[in-house]
Motif scaffolding. Structure first.
Motif, mmCIF file in Angstrom:
data_model
loop_
_atom_site.group_PDB
_atom_site.id
_atom_site.type_symbol
_atom_site.label_atom_id
_atom_site.label_comp_id
_atom_site.label_asym_id
_atom_site.label_seq_id
_atom_site.Cartn_x
_atom_site.Cartn_y
_atom_site.Cartn_z
ATOM 1 N N TRP A 1 -1.696 6.429 2.364
ATOM 2 C CA TRP A 1 -0.751 6.981 3.123
ATOM 3 C C TRP A 1 -1.325 7.087 4.683
ATOM 4 O O TRP A 1 -0.557 6.937 5.723
ATOM 5 C CB TRP A 1 -0.150 8.039 2.568
ATOM 6 C CG TRP A 1 1.077 8.088 2.108
ATOM 7 C CD1 TRP A 1 1.307 7.769 0.596
ATOM 8 C CD2 TRP A 1 2.386 7.210 2.571
ATOM 9 N NE1 TRP A 1 2.716 7.412 0.356
ATOM 10 C CE2 TRP A 1 3.331 7.109 1.639
ATOM 11 C CE3 TRP A 1 2.726 7.276 3.935
ATOM 12 C CZ2 TRP A 1 4.639 6.601 2.039
ATOM 13 C CZ3 TRP A 1 4.210 6.614 4.240
ATOM 14 C CH2 TRP A 1 4.945 6.299 3.334
ATOM 15 N N ILE A 2 -2.666 7.397 4.848
ATOM 16 C CA ILE A 2 -3.068 7.657 6.111
ATOM 17 C C ILE A 2 -3.284 6.143 7.013
ATOM 18 O O ILE A 2 -3.126 5.838 7.887
ATOM 19 C CB ILE A 2 -4.559 8.186 6.253
ATOM 20 C CG1 ILE A 2 -4.511 9.713 5.804
ATOM 21 C CG2 ILE A 2 -5.511 7.941 7.509
ATOM 22 C CD1 ILE A 2 -5.692 10.547 5.492
ATOM 23 N N ILE B 1 0.779 -1.353 0.007
ATOM 24 C CA ILE B 1 -0.008 -0.187 0.079
ATOM 25 C C ILE B 1 0.857 1.207 0.068
ATOM 26 O O ILE B 1 0.688 2.251 -0.773
ATOM 27 C CB ILE B 1 -1.093 0.033 1.070
ATOM 28 C CG1 ILE B 1 -1.986 -1.135 1.053
ATOM 29 C CG2 ILE B 1 -1.638 1.335 1.300
ATOM 30 C CD1 ILE B 1 -3.032 -1.419 2.261
ATOM 31 N N LYS B 2 1.983 0.998 0.675
ATOM 32 C CA LYS B 2 2.840 2.207 0.643
ATOM 33 C C LYS B 2 3.374 2.583 -0.460
ATOM 34 O O LYS B 2 3.357 3.930 -0.802
ATOM 35 C CB LYS B 2 3.883 2.002 1.902
ATOM 36 C CG LYS B 2 5.054 3.137 1.869
ATOM 37 C CD LYS B 2 6.389 2.710 2.724
ATOM 38 C CE LYS B 2 7.027 1.721 2.465
ATOM 39 N NZ LYS B 2 8.472 1.531 3.265
ATOM 40 N N TRP B 3 3.882 1.784 -1.278
ATOM 41 C CA TRP B 3 4.352 2.053 -2.703
ATOM 42 C C TRP B 3 3.258 2.488 -3.560
ATOM 43 O O TRP B 3 3.745 3.333 -4.434
ATOM 44 C CB TRP B 3 5.056 0.739 -3.084
ATOM 45 C CG TRP B 3 6.398 0.790 -2.351
ATOM 46 C CD1 TRP B 3 6.728 -0.161 -1.427
ATOM 47 C CD2 TRP B 3 7.545 1.712 -2.614
ATOM 48 N NE1 TRP B 3 8.314 0.034 -0.947
ATOM 49 C CE2 TRP B 3 8.653 1.091 -1.669
ATOM 50 C CE3 TRP B 3 7.813 2.602 -3.422
ATOM 51 C CZ2 TRP B 3 9.908 1.964 -1.534
ATOM 52 C CZ3 TRP B 3 9.054 3.368 -3.098
ATOM 53 C CH2 TRP B 3 10.031 2.985 -2.215
ATOM 54 N N ILE C 1 -1.219 5.093 10.041
ATOM 55 C CA ILE C 1 -1.893 4.513 11.340
ATOM 56 C C ILE C 1 -1.287 3.426 11.706
ATOM 57 O O ILE C 1 -1.260 3.079 12.861
ATOM 58 C CB ILE C 1 -3.367 4.409 11.070
ATOM 59 C CG1 ILE C 1 -4.038 5.886 10.757
ATOM 60 C CG2 ILE C 1 -4.070 3.632 11.875
ATOM 61 C CD1 ILE C 1 -5.538 5.796 10.418
ATOM 62 N N GLN C 2 -1.128 2.445 10.729
ATOM 63 C CA GLN C 2 -0.190 1.208 11.244
ATOM 64 C C GLN C 2 1.023 1.482 11.900
ATOM 65 O O GLN C 2 1.505 0.599 12.540
ATOM 66 C CB GLN C 2 -0.110 0.313 10.076
ATOM 67 C CG GLN C 2 -1.249 -0.093 9.285
ATOM 68 C CD GLN C 2 -2.289 -0.871 10.030
ATOM 69 O OE1 GLN C 2 -1.791 -1.827 10.716
ATOM 70 N NE2 GLN C 2 -3.466 -0.620 10.102
ATOM 71 N N TRP C 3 1.548 2.507 11.469
ATOM 72 C CA TRP C 3 3.066 2.821 11.898
ATOM 73 C C TRP C 3 2.901 3.858 13.121
ATOM 74 O O TRP C 3 3.897 4.087 13.855
ATOM 75 C CB TRP C 3 3.856 3.804 10.976
ATOM 76 C CG TRP C 3 4.381 3.000 9.766
ATOM 77 C CD1 TRP C 3 4.398 1.807 9.562
ATOM 78 C CD2 TRP C 3 4.959 3.744 8.604
ATOM 79 N NE1 TRP C 3 5.129 1.409 8.321
ATOM 80 C CE2 TRP C 3 5.366 2.724 7.683
ATOM 81 C CE3 TRP C 3 5.451 5.097 8.415
ATOM 82 C CZ2 TRP C 3 6.081 2.932 6.350
ATOM 83 C CZ3 TRP C 3 6.074 5.406 7.152
ATOM 84 C CH2 TRP C 3 6.254 4.105 6.313
ATOM 85 N N LYS C 4 1.839 4.241 13.658
ATOM 86 C CA LYS C 4 1.372 5.170 14.722
ATOM 87 C C LYS C 4 2.268 6.229 14.838
ATOM 88 O O LYS C 4 2.684 6.833 15.756
ATOM 89 C CB LYS C 4 1.649 4.096 15.916
ATOM 90 C CG LYS C 4 0.726 2.816 16.292
ATOM 91 C CD LYS C 4 1.013 2.246 17.330
ATOM 92 C CE LYS C 4 0.132 1.043 17.583
ATOM 93 N NZ LYS C 4 0.136 0.242 16.626
ATOM 94 N N ASP C 5 2.436 7.018 13.324
ATOM 95 C CA ASP C 5 3.058 7.868 13.302
ATOM 96 C C ASP C 5 2.192 9.256 13.088
ATOM 97 O O ASP C 5 1.562 9.339 12.064
ATOM 98 C CB ASP C 5 3.982 7.881 11.969
ATOM 99 C CG ASP C 5 5.101 9.057 11.695
ATOM 100 O OD1 ASP C 5 4.611 10.125 12.217
ATOM 101 O OD2 ASP C 5 5.920 8.875 11.230
ATOM 102 N N LYS C 6 2.062 9.812 14.376
ATOM 103 C CA LYS C 6 1.132 10.981 14.420
ATOM 104 C C LYS C 6 1.372 12.152 13.407
ATOM 105 O O LYS C 6 0.430 12.751 12.842
ATOM 106 C CB LYS C 6 1.052 11.499 15.941
ATOM 107 C CG LYS C 6 0.649 10.614 16.723
ATOM 108 C CD LYS C 6 0.325 10.955 18.251
ATOM 109 C CE LYS C 6 -0.002 9.870 19.149
ATOM 110 N NZ LYS C 6 0.017 10.120 20.399
ATOM 111 N N ALA C 7 2.612 12.409 13.265
ATOM 112 C CA ALA C 7 3.025 13.560 12.276
ATOM 113 C C ALA C 7 2.464 13.283 10.910
ATOM 114 O O ALA C 7 1.723 14.055 10.039
ATOM 115 C CB ALA C 7 4.467 13.709 12.191
#
Length: 68
Positions: A36-37, A2-4, A41-47
């Motif tokens: 990307w959202i 999904i990222k790519w 969320i999977q990465w738990k990266d709030k920024a």
């Protein structure tokens, strides 16, 4: 994966924007930004969640503005 796919979508949307292919650039960016959202969320990266959520809102406003 999904990222790519989302990255390719965002880059494609940027290219379409550079060539002023409107509103296709927005329609390409929407699912890519949602992707990307999801990744954020999977990465738990709030920024990344914040940045992509704002980007999604801007793209949605662009689509609404075009449709009106």
């Amino acid at each position: 994966m999904i990222k790519w796919l989302s990255t390719i979508g965002i880059i494609s949307s940027m290219i379409l924007t550079a060539y002023n292919v409107y509103p296709l650039n927005l329609y390409v960016a929407l699912p890519a930004t949602v992707g990307w959202i999801y990744v954020s969320i999977q990465w738990k990266d709030k920024a990344l969640i914040a940045m992509n959520s704002v980007a999604l809102l801007i793209y949605i406003l662009g689509v609404i503005n075009y449709e009106i």
